[in-house]
Design a protein around this motif. Structure first.
Motif, PDB file in Angstrom:
ATOM      1  N   LEU A 172       0.852  -1.188   0.000  1.00 30.68           N
ATOM      2  CA  LEU A 172       0.000   0.000   0.000  1.00 30.68           C
ATOM      3  C   LEU A 172       0.887   1.236   0.000  1.00 30.68           C
ATOM      4  CD1 LEU A 172      -2.318  -1.649   2.496  1.00 30.68           C
ATOM      5  CD2 LEU A 172      -3.313  -0.319   0.631  1.00 30.68           C
ATOM      6  N   ILE A 173       0.276   2.401  -0.226  1.00 30.22           N
ATOM      7  CA  ILE A 173       1.084   3.624  -0.239  1.00 30.22           C
ATOM      8  C   ILE A 173       0.576   4.624   0.790  1.00 30.22           C
ATOM      9  CG2 ILE A 173       1.676   3.360  -2.683  1.00 30.22           C
ATOM     10  CD1 ILE A 173      -0.316   5.662  -3.253  1.00 30.22           C
ATOM     11  N   ASN A 174       1.462   5.561   1.124  1.00 30.04           N
ATOM     12  CA  ASN A 174       1.050   6.692   1.938  1.00 30.04           C
ATOM     13  C   ASN A 174       0.128   7.579   1.126  1.00 30.04           C
ATOM     14  OD1 ASN A 174       2.564   6.418   4.450  1.00 30.04           O
ATOM     15  ND2 ASN A 174       4.357   6.513   3.100  1.00 30.04           N
ATOM     16  N   ASP A 175      -0.774   8.239   1.801  1.00 32.53           N
ATOM     17  CA  ASP A 175      -1.722   9.055   1.051  1.00 32.53           C
ATOM     18  C   ASP A 175      -1.299  10.511   0.961  1.00 32.53           C
ATOM     19  OD1 ASP A 175      -5.091  10.055   1.084  1.00 32.53           O
ATOM     20  OD2 ASP A 175      -4.005   9.049  -0.516  1.00 32.53           O
ATOM     21  N   ALA A 176      -0.050  10.799   1.304  1.00 33.65           N
ATOM     22  CA  ALA A 176       0.428  12.188   1.281  1.00 33.65           C
ATOM     23  C   ALA A 176       0.362  12.755  -0.132  1.00 33.65           C
ATOM     24  CB  ALA A 176       1.852  12.237   1.800  1.00 33.65           C
ATOM     25  N   SER A 177       0.540  11.855  -1.130  1.00 35.91           N
ATOM     26  CA  SER A 177       0.584  12.334  -2.520  1.00 35.91           C
ATOM     27  C   SER A 177      -0.722  13.005  -2.905  1.00 35.91           C
ATOM     28  CB  SER A 177       0.823  11.152  -3.449  1.00 35.91           C
ATOM     29  OG  SER A 177      -0.256  10.260  -3.357  1.00 35.91           O
ATOM     30  N   LYS A 178      -0.608  13.971  -3.778  1.00 31.07           N
ATOM     31  CA  LYS A 178      -1.787  14.593  -4.381  1.00 31.07           C
ATOM     32  C   LYS A 178      -2.307  13.636  -5.469  1.00 31.07           C
ATOM     33  CE  LYS A 178      -1.562  18.687  -2.375  1.00 31.07           C
ATOM     34  NZ  LYS A 178      -2.654  19.214  -1.547  1.00 31.07           N
ATOM     35  N   ASN A 179      -3.328  14.097  -6.191  1.00 32.68           N
ATOM     36  CA  ASN A 179      -3.820  13.349  -7.351  1.00 32.68           C
ATOM     37  C   ASN A 179      -4.241  11.928  -7.016  1.00 32.68           C
ATOM     38  OD1 ASN A 179      -3.246  15.533  -9.057  1.00 32.68           O
ATOM     39  ND2 ASN A 179      -1.097  14.858  -9.202  1.00 32.68           N
ATOM     40  N   ASP A 196     -18.299  12.040  -2.193  1.00 35.49           N
ATOM     41  CA  ASP A 196     -17.914  11.983  -3.601  1.00 35.49           C
ATOM     42  C   ASP A 196     -16.501  12.506  -3.823  1.00 35.49           C
ATOM     43  OD1 ASP A 196     -20.142  10.747  -4.411  1.00 35.49           O
ATOM     44  OD2 ASP A 196     -21.126  12.499  -5.291  1.00 35.49           O
ATOM     45  N   ASN A 197     -15.943  13.149  -2.823  1.00 36.07           N
ATOM     46  CA  ASN A 197     -14.583  13.671  -2.948  1.00 36.07           C
ATOM     47  C   ASN A 197     -13.576  12.568  -2.621  1.00 36.07           C
ATOM     48  OD1 ASN A 197     -12.148  14.952  -2.848  1.00 36.07           O
ATOM     49  ND2 ASN A 197     -12.557  15.951  -0.868  1.00 36.07           N
ATOM     50  N   ILE A 198     -13.050  11.936  -3.660  1.00 35.69           N
ATOM     51  CA  ILE A 198     -12.079  10.874  -3.421  1.00 35.69           C
ATOM     52  C   ILE A 198     -10.666  11.361  -3.700  1.00 35.69           C
ATOM     53  CG2 ILE A 198     -13.796   9.103  -3.951  1.00 35.69           C
ATOM     54  CD1 ILE A 198     -12.307   8.693  -6.645  1.00 35.69           C
ATOM     55  N   GLU A 199     -10.537  12.648  -4.019  1.00 32.28           N
ATOM     56  CA  GLU A 199      -9.272  13.190  -4.523  1.00 32.28           C
ATOM     57  C   GLU A 199      -8.216  13.322  -3.427  1.00 32.28           C
ATOM     58  OE1 GLU A 199      -8.139  13.409  -7.301  1.00 32.28           O
ATOM     59  OE2 GLU A 199      -6.532  14.879  -7.269  1.00 32.28           O
ATOM     60  N   SER A 200      -8.572  13.933  -2.338  1.00 39.13           N
ATOM     61  CA  SER A 200      -7.566  14.066  -1.281  1.00 39.13           C
ATOM     62  C   SER A 200      -8.221  13.869   0.077  1.00 39.13           C
ATOM     63  CB  SER A 200      -6.879  15.443  -1.368  1.00 39.13           C
ATOM     64  OG  SER A 200      -7.806  16.440  -1.055  1.00 39.13           O
ATOM     65  N   LEU A 201      -7.550  13.097   0.869  1.00 43.07           N
ATOM     66  CA  LEU A 201      -8.091  12.754   2.177  1.00 43.07           C
ATOM     67  C   LEU A 201      -7.098  13.194   3.251  1.00 43.07           C
ATOM     68  CD1 LEU A 201      -9.015   9.040   1.316  1.00 43.07           C
ATOM     69  CD2 LEU A 201     -10.521  11.029   1.211  1.00 43.07           C
TER      70      LEU A 201
END
Lengths: 370, 370, 370
Positions: free
Chosen positions: B22-29, B70-75
């Motif tokens: 899995l990855i860290n979610d720090a990334s944008k996009n 609906d916002n799955i872009e950045s958490l």
């Protein structure tokens, strides 16, 4: 809403991006020719066996549906025209892209006459091997032959063609390599000496395909390949599209649009290729008409991995309107059944995908004006 | 009782015996990366086509189901942790076996951190070719290299690994032969001279696999193979598990446990191999997530011939929890549908088979304590 | 009417054109042998895994259905005879064509005794490789051996055989070539020298098949080939019927009737061959019994392209009546389901097709009197 989806598909325009010539109905024995075209078997195959296939019964149903008579044997010219118009209109055919390389007896080769008969616009596909054979007869020298062939390809668009097609699968199989000029030159003179105009040499076919790819990219036209199911003249073992990997890697990333035709029983493999290579498109034509009980399964499997933006309707039909009709009917029904099963896809997206596979993908791929 | 079966499956622990970091979610996009991981295509493939696949829509549904937005872009980090926990808990994931050979950008390589993020235990799988490449960089001499590689294999269990994996299918195909030491030695020095660390030489890969098999048997650990569907870097034609016959005959009767991963479109072939060879196991991972409409058919076909004691759940997921979730959801639903159709099988036997494919087979195969 | 179709099929006579010897029930351990025959795995494969397959459960259901007891382990002779009669009568078996090349322990080799046990007529199929091996032991000289083998083939009909069978797929694969006499002669002496009676040499097997084809045509008897699924001794990769193209082109147009047996997972390919080559027939036996959950899909796919006049029922069963029973039960149910789906086919045509696949095609192909 499920009924809606079938209705929506049925009312959506169809572009048939791969089919062949229709014929004049002057010939007698309409039933025999209809049976004949319901199979890929050749004339040495017993017609009595051909009539023991579901395709033949689907063809007869289609005749009766639009002729409204049990007499399908001989039709007057006006009956025939009315029949054609009714059938092509029913399925909303808007464009037929005719592969000019296969010419059945009594074919209507004129685009205008086909348009008159069917009420549908016609565009032509350029058959590469046929042109290479014609050029061989006109040239003694390898380089003249090659230049002649390339010029014909360069002028294909000006001559009214919208795409190219290769039947390498029929001649040498789909493992397309990159031979040297010297090898090709030597193979050319062997071919000249053989006295046989039919091009079957693997080196030459590979050489042509590998070396016209960039010219075709410059023309911004797609290159179709026969893949999978066809007549006994093809080696189905060598018609597996996975064998094209080297060619696809060499050319698709450079912008060549490759269209895999028919594909059965390698339609899952074709869907995989469309999933991982840029510019790879495919259809599951031919079985639509010649294996009507396969269509739902084949369409589902084709779309396991492939984007809807890479999958196209085609009939691969020829000769009589029934074949186009059965292909369209089974395709419509299979697509409706497939989309009904997708409970996680919004209706608006299904509408978009219907438009794409029925006509939009073809319009984009073949650069057709809206 | 049919409803019961789905409920029973949903409540049964899942061991995912083949997945990735899995990855860290720090990334944008986040949306772009989610689309990216919904396909095996590489970055040269248009994302617009990737979004025309059912997988992408299934991934988005999965986001919404557990994010409830609906916002799955950045958490936020806390949203992301909560999301991960909710998803992995919903499907009852109890263990992730991570193949360490593929490292996505921003990967969480630490087992502890993955366990924190997901709430699920983690074990590691040892990638053979990666180790062979590392050892090549550390050794000048063939025999030193070979000894180094063997020592790493011998100590794999002590270093926390529970199994081995080969990607021979990606490099040279699955027709694994038995080369001589002299051939391997010569190939090793060619590789050293090439300056390329990536191991692609067929002789060396075959040599490694053939000659570590007995060491792996001694470790009592299974050997996984990439089979079938993967990215465009693999030749799917050569990834047919039937090509492994010589290797399976040489080693499975001696006790080597071989695990065929993914397998599509060769899952019927994989099921056949599990039916006739001792110690052959398989899964149909990857299409669970990347071809959600295929899962019912694929699971049914996989189990035409294979024993339920040889078939395992896996996701082959990486990067984002959605991929693990879609894989689990389609698997659960396909397994329920499959078992409902078996009217000649008693309910108690179905319960046994559910436990086996969901976690028991993996526990036995990877020697996990209960 | 749907119920009617199943009833009609169930009441239609069955000819089993490919099966093996039944056995005497004197042996103990009936349950173990029943499990053993529910798989193609050999004795090194764990029986515990074999019992985790749907086939084993289908076999047990079949036992209980006709034995009306849970004790399937040991039966008295009179129970066994009654059981056999009840089962074969239930499915309307009228004729068993027994391939004499495989002889299970405790086999009933006598046709009369098999007829007594089952209440079903028996005919024999001539195994080519077995005869070639017997002739090798009896002849020192290549030409004597070859003449001996040809004479046995010429007299096969007089000796009560109704067809021939080759297991080339088990020995060298299905890519059957045409070797020279000199090559065959040399291979024969190598074989003699080897001291091994088992015939595994590709040159000799190909030579035999290529050179007895015309003799078989003269006998007006069909030639069966093992294709696809079988035990681990066969290379499934080389058992693809598409590899037979050269042989089919050379001989089917000249009148050789070729029968492709089993075919899974190449049943679509077999259906294609039956669609385009004259005199090609096929079945999907073995999976009927050993993969009961596959039968509907396999029968549907087999008939995508093939004429109903080329597809035959067979069980490939041996040893115990349960195997014949499961094969018949799954076949009947699959055929009914298939025909129910054909809404464009008149009922009278469905009746014709039922008769053809259940017994008429076999009667015609094997020249059986009505």
């Amino acid at each position: 809403m499920n009924q809606d989806i079938f209705k929506l598909i049925h009312e959506t325009p169809l572009i048939d991006h791969h089919c062949h010539f229709l014929i004049n109905d002057a010939s007698k024995n309409r039933e025999m020719r209809l049976a004949d075209v319901s199979t890929e078997a050749d004339s040495s195959y017993p017609l009595s066996d051909t009539k023991e296939r579901t395709a033949w019964w689907a063809f007869k149903s289609e005749s009766k549906k639009f002729l409204k008579t049990d007499n399908i044997e001989s039709l007057s010219t006006s009956q025939y025209v009315k029949f054609n118009h009714a059938l092509f209109k029913n399925y909303n055919f808007k464009l037929l892209m005719i592969d000019t390389g296969f010419v059945p007896d009594n074919a209507i080769e004129s685009e205008e006459k086909t348009e008159e008969l069917t009420g549908v616009k016609v565009k032509k596909i350029f058959r590469i091997e046929t042109c290479a054979e014609k050029c061989m007869l006109q040239n003694e020298n390898f380089f003249d032959w090659w230049e002649n062939l390339k010029q014909d390809i360069i002028h294909a668009k000006a001559n009214g063609f919208v795409g190219f097609k290769s039947i390498a699968a029929y001649r040498t199989g789909l493992c397309i390599k990159n031979p040297s000029v010297a090898e090709a030159e030597s193979a050319f003179y062997d071919w000249k000496k053989s006295g046989v105009s039919r091009l079957t040499d693997a080196v030459l076919i590979n050489f042509i395909l590998w070396n016209i790819a960039s010219t075709i990219i410059e023309q911004n036209m797609p290159l179709q390949f026969h893949v999978g199911y066809g007549d006994a003249d093809a080696d189905l073992y060598k018609a597996n599209p996975l064998l094209m990997r080297e060619f696809l890697r060499a050319w698709c990333y450079q912008g060549l649009s490759v269209v895999l035709l028919h594909c059965y029983p390698y339609h899952k493999e074709a869907g995989y290729l469309a999933n991982v290579y840029p510019n790879v498109y495919f259809d599951t034509s031919l079985v639509n008409a010649l294996a009507p009980t396969s269509t739902k399964e084949v369409l589902n499997e084709a779309l396991h991995l492939a984007p809807y933006s890479r999958y196209l309707f085609a009939s691969d039909a020829s000769t009589y309107p029934e074949m186009y009709g059965v292909a369209a009917a089974t395709f419509e029904s299979a697509l409706a059944s497939h989309l009904k099963g997708l409970d996680f896809i919004p209706y608006s997206q299904k509408e978009k995908w219907i438009n794409e596979v029925c006509y939009l993908n073809s319009m984009n791929l073949y650069n057709l004006k809206k």
